[in-house]
Design a protein around this motif. Structure first.
Motif, PDB file in Angstrom:
ATOM      1  N   GLU A  51      -7.012  -6.334   8.130  1.00 25.07           N
ATOM      2  CA  GLU A  51      -6.699  -5.801   6.804  1.00 25.07           C
ATOM      3  C   GLU A  51      -6.397  -6.923   5.817  1.00 25.07           C
ATOM      4  N   ASP A  52      -6.712  -6.654   4.563  1.00 22.33           N
ATOM      5  CA  ASP A  52      -6.425  -7.583   3.482  1.00 22.33           C
ATOM      6  C   ASP A  52      -5.238  -7.048   2.684  1.00 22.33           C
ATOM      7  N   LEU A  53      -4.241  -7.888   2.464  1.00 19.55           N
ATOM      8  CA  LEU A  53      -3.038  -7.447   1.763  1.00 19.55           C
ATOM      9  C   LEU A  53      -3.358  -6.909   0.374  1.00 19.55           C
ATOM     10  N   ALA A  54      -4.235  -7.590  -0.354  1.00 18.18           N
ATOM     11  CA  ALA A  54      -4.565  -7.146  -1.714  1.00 18.18           C
ATOM     12  C   ALA A  54      -5.197  -5.760  -1.709  1.00 18.18           C
ATOM     13  N   GLU A  55      -6.025  -5.466  -0.711  1.00 19.09           N
ATOM     14  CA  GLU A  55      -6.659  -4.152  -0.638  1.00 19.09           C
ATOM     15  C   GLU A  55      -5.647  -3.066  -0.291  1.00 19.09           C
ATOM     16  N   VAL A  56      -4.693  -3.378   0.589  1.00 18.63           N
ATOM     17  CA  VAL A  56      -3.645  -2.414   0.941  1.00 18.63           C
ATOM     18  C   VAL A  56      -2.816  -2.059  -0.287  1.00 18.63           C
ATOM     19  N   VAL A  57      -2.426  -3.084  -1.054  1.00 23.46           N
ATOM     20  CA  VAL A  57      -1.604  -2.836  -2.240  1.00 23.46           C
ATOM     21  C   VAL A  57      -2.409  -2.112  -3.319  1.00 23.46           C
ATOM     22  N   ALA A  58      -3.674  -2.490  -3.504  1.00 23.86           N
ATOM     23  CA  ALA A  58      -4.509  -1.812  -4.501  1.00 23.86           C
ATOM     24  C   ALA A  58      -4.630  -0.331  -4.196  1.00 23.86           C
ATOM     25  N   ALA A  59      -4.827   0.017  -2.926  1.00 25.06           N
ATOM     26  CA  ALA A  59      -4.931   1.422  -2.544  1.00 25.06           C
ATOM     27  C   ALA A  59      -3.631   2.161  -2.835  1.00 25.06           C
ATOM     28  N   ALA A  60      -2.509   1.517  -2.569  1.00 31.34           N
ATOM     29  CA  ALA A  60      -1.214   2.143  -2.849  1.00 31.34           C
ATOM     30  C   ALA A  60      -1.014   2.340  -4.345  1.00 31.34           C
ATOM     31  N   MET A  61      -1.428   1.367  -5.141  1.00 32.09           N
ATOM     32  CA  MET A  61      -1.247   1.477  -6.590  1.00 32.09           C
ATOM     33  C   MET A  61      -2.144   2.535  -7.197  1.00 32.09           C
ATOM     34  N   ASP A  64      -1.375   8.726  -5.871  1.00 35.44           N
ATOM     35  CA  ASP A  64      -0.556   9.552  -6.763  1.00 35.44           C
ATOM     36  C   ASP A  64       0.895   9.102  -6.779  1.00 35.44           C
ATOM     37  N   ALA A  65       1.333   8.451  -5.711  1.00 36.69           N
ATOM     38  CA  ALA A  65       2.717   7.969  -5.623  1.00 36.69           C
ATOM     39  C   ALA A  65       2.714   6.443  -5.600  1.00 36.69           C
ATOM     40  N   ALA A  66       2.261   5.848  -6.698  1.00 35.80           N
ATOM     41  CA  ALA A  66       2.203   4.387  -6.780  1.00 35.80           C
ATOM     42  C   ALA A  66       3.612   3.807  -6.665  1.00 35.80           C
ATOM     43  N   PRO A  67       3.793   2.744  -5.878  1.00 37.79           N
ATOM     44  CA  PRO A  67       5.134   2.189  -5.683  1.00 37.79           C
ATOM     45  C   PRO A  67       5.673   1.517  -6.942  1.00 37.79           C
ATOM     46  N   ASP A  68       7.003   1.553  -7.065  1.00 43.19           N
ATOM     47  CA  ASP A  68       7.691   0.855  -8.154  1.00 43.19           C
ATOM     48  C   ASP A  68       8.122  -0.539  -7.730  1.00 43.19           C
ATOM     49  N   VAL A  69       8.215  -0.758  -6.409  1.00 43.48           N
ATOM     50  CA  VAL A  69       8.643  -2.040  -5.856  1.00 43.48           C
ATOM     51  C   VAL A  69       7.664  -2.439  -4.766  1.00 43.48           C
TER      52      VAL A  69
END
Length: 320
Positions: A51-61, A64-69
């Motif tokens: 897995e790529d960290l940037a892809e994991v974070v992009a998917a989270a962002m 519908d529940a994009a992280p605040d932190v």
């Protein structure tokens, strides 16, 4: 601020990515229980090997529940990559020590997972300066501690070729191999050419007695502290300069193996551009926060720029 009333006291709105591969040579307790007890509402994602960290974070962002932190449990390399993403998405960074050295979080007073969570619960943050490093026409990367060329990157490159031996034995074999084949490299700065063993570009002012400035010394860094080790000494002195601790450096000074002060050029600048030319047969590499970057043969141009107050990080209040 009352910790019970802070928005993220129970982990609500927090994404934590755990890089379990960081610091594999260090025995650590599993933080999963701590996350579950103290941040039960946080989303915890274990980073798989492919897995790529940037892809994991992009998917989270994009969810519908994009992280605040954005939280990260890992070593300096993982933390610097997440800091880059925190800047991209304008989110505060929850950085938790999970690597071998944890230079960045230690500089901020975060010496444990609990200390990082305490700061998050209390809403205690610090604005942290970074450096942006760009090689040739590539995209800039966020640097939290240091960028280096020369002896240290060659040592890391040798060690990565010997991962099957394990970190400790691989490091010993790599050091012997790097010492045997070490050669100075050529840099050009402001039109002036120099032969050097290494260059360390630290984020913020650093210990004036060190050559290998691996751990930053201040939070809001608006300058780059540069150490250029000119190739006027032996290979042994070149590798002795990589003594990262004060105690080991003091021993090497006592036995006259540490580089002479006259061989170390010190600069305090906002930005730095170097044209880097390794010897034929030597790798064209640099290291930032412990991460090795390979470039094409024949050398490259490295540009570093200080960026003050670039990322908000949860950390204990600083003493004044």
């Amino acid at each position: 601020m009352d910790a019970a009333k802070t928005p993220h006291a129970d982990g609500r709105g927090v994404l934590i990515v755990r890089n379990a591969r960081s610091g594999t040579a260090v025995i650590r307790s599993d933080p999963a229980a701590t996350f579950g007890e103290r941040l039960p509402a946080a989303r915890v994602h274990e980073l798989a090997e492919d897995e790529d960290l940037a892809e994991v974070v992009a998917a989270a962002m994009e969810s519908d529940a994009a992280p605040d932190v954005l939280g990260i449990y890992g070593g300096d390399g993982s933390v610097s990559r997440m800091a880059h993403l925190a800047r991209r998405y304008h989110r505060p960074l929850l950085a938790m020590p999970g690597g071998t050295f944890n230079h960045f979080v230690r500089a901020l007073g975060v010496d444990s997972v609990d200390a990082a969570i305490d700061a998050c619960e209390a809403g205690s943050t610090v604005e942290v300066g970074v450096a942006e490093a760009t090689a040739d026409a590539g995209d800039p990367v966020t640097v939290l501690n240091v960028v280096s060329i020369g002896a240290y990157p060659e040592l890391i490159e040798e060690r990565e070729r010997r991962t099957s031996l394990g970190k400790w034995l691989g490091g010993v074999v790599a050091t012997a191999a790097a010492l045997r084949r070490a050669e100075p490299l050529t840099i050009v700065r402001d039109g002036r050419r120099a032969r050097v063993w290494s260059v360390f570009v630290s984020v913020g002012r650093n210990d004036p007695d060190r050559v290998a400035t691996m751990q930053r010394q201040e939070a809001d860094a608006g300058a780059l502290d540069v150490r250029i080790h000119h190739a006027r000494g032996s290979k042994v002195r070149a590798f002795a300069s990589l003594a990262f601790g004060k105690r080991s450096a003091a021993v090497l000074r006592a036995v006259r193996l540490f580089p002479r002060d006259a061989d170390i050029e010190r600069l305090l600048v906002r930005e730095l551009e170097l044209h880097v030319r390794p010897e034929p047969g030597h790798p064209s590499v640099f290291v930032h926060d412990g991460e090795l970057e390979q470039r094409g043969p024949g050398g490259f141009t490295l540009r570093c720029v200080a960026v003050p107050r670039a990322v908000t990080v949860f950390a204990p209040p600083r003493e004044h």
